[in-house]
Design an enzyme around this catalytic site. Structure first.
Site, PDB file in Angstrom:
ATOM      1  N   GLY A   1       1.104  -1.153   0.127  1.00 20.55           N
ATOM      2  CA  GLY A   1      -0.031  -0.218  -0.032  1.00 20.55           C
ATOM      3  C   GLY A   1       0.803   1.366   0.062  1.00 20.55           C
ATOM      4  O   GLY A   1       0.240   2.254   0.071  1.00 20.55           O
ATOM      5  N   CYS A   2       2.158   0.859   0.209  1.00 21.51           N
ATOM      6  CA  CYS A   2       2.940   2.284  -0.186  1.00 21.51           C
ATOM      7  C   CYS A   2       3.647   2.392  -1.687  1.00 21.51           C
ATOM      8  O   CYS A   2       3.926   1.341  -2.092  1.00 21.51           O
ATOM      9  CB  CYS A   2       4.256   2.065   0.918  1.00 21.51           C
ATOM     10  SG  CYS A   2       3.725   2.097   2.605  1.00 21.51           S
ATOM     11  N   GLU A   3       3.822   3.445  -2.072  1.00 19.62           N
ATOM     12  CA  GLU A   3       4.317   3.541  -3.432  1.00 19.62           C
ATOM     13  C   GLU A   3       6.107   3.170  -3.365  1.00 19.62           C
ATOM     14  O   GLU A   3       6.524   2.466  -4.215  1.00 19.62           O
ATOM     15  CB  GLU A   3       4.354   4.992  -4.049  1.00 19.62           C
ATOM     16  CG  GLU A   3       3.029   4.915  -4.620  1.00 19.62           C
ATOM     17  CD  GLU A   3       2.730   6.567  -5.283  1.00 19.62           C
ATOM     18  OE1 GLU A   3       3.807   7.246  -5.526  1.00 19.62           O
ATOM     19  OE2 GLU A   3       1.672   6.946  -5.465  1.00 19.62           O
ATOM     20  N   SER A   4       6.874   3.205  -2.163  1.00 16.40           N
ATOM     21  CA  SER A   4       8.005   3.148  -2.025  1.00 16.40           C
ATOM     22  C   SER A   4       8.051   1.789  -1.237  1.00 16.40           C
ATOM     23  O   SER A   4       7.148   1.340  -0.860  1.00 16.40           O
ATOM     24  CB  SER A   4       8.743   4.127  -1.217  1.00 16.40           C
ATOM     25  OG  SER A   4       8.625   5.533  -1.674  1.00 16.40           O
TER      26      SER A   4
ATOM     27  N   GLY B   1       0.465   5.844   2.437  1.00 16.58           N
ATOM     28  CA  GLY B   1       1.575   4.954   2.771  1.00 16.58           C
ATOM     29  C   GLY B   1       1.852   4.768   4.322  1.00 16.58           C
ATOM     30  O   GLY B   1       1.938   3.713   4.571  1.00 16.58           O
TER      31      GLY B   1
END
Length: 136
Positions: free
Chosen positions: A50-53, A121
């Site tokens: 659920g985090c882009e990173s 995130g």
């Protein structure tokens, strides 16, 4: 709800930060203080989705209080994680479930700097913390 000593220190530091540039510098400094995770801990099982990173999170319960470790490949996100961690270290599962993340970042004066994806995130990280806590 009690606030850990390090969280109070963070709040004082950010209250003194004038403007976004100083706060951004503070954010990087907090990120640099984050205890590094061993490469062996950067596993799929510890990954927060659920985090882009890329973000990894580990948790252990010590005498009824949570101890978290986290890391990210993104420098700014490491700073945000560091600030999240100082706020949640030593909380009980119940306190963790009641924590208002938006309120905490508003107190730090960082809410406007949280893009929707960063905010999502961080919420994913908090969600994962709550999951780990409820599994105990």
């Amino acid at each position: 709800m009690s606030m850990p000593e390090q969280a109070r220190q963070a709040l004082e530091a950010f209250e003194q930060g004038k403007g976004w540039e100083q706060r951004a510098r503070l954010l990087m400094q907090w990120g640099d203080r984050l205890e590094p995770l061993a490469e062996t801990d950067k596993t799929e099982a510890n990954r927060v989705h659920g985090c882009e990173s890329l973000v990894w999170l580990m948790a252990e319960l010590v005498d009824g209080q949570w101890r978290f470790k986290a890391s990210s490949d993104a420098r700014l996100l490491r700073g945000l994680l560091a600030l999240l961690l100082v706020r949640v270290q030593g909380l009980t599962s119940e306190e963790l479930a009641r924590l208002d993340l938006r309120e905490w970042f508003t107190q730090l004066g960082l809410e406007r700097q949280l893009s929707p994806s960063r905010s999502n995130g961080l919420h994913a990280v908090l969600q994962r913390m709550a999951e780990l806590a409820s599994n105990h």
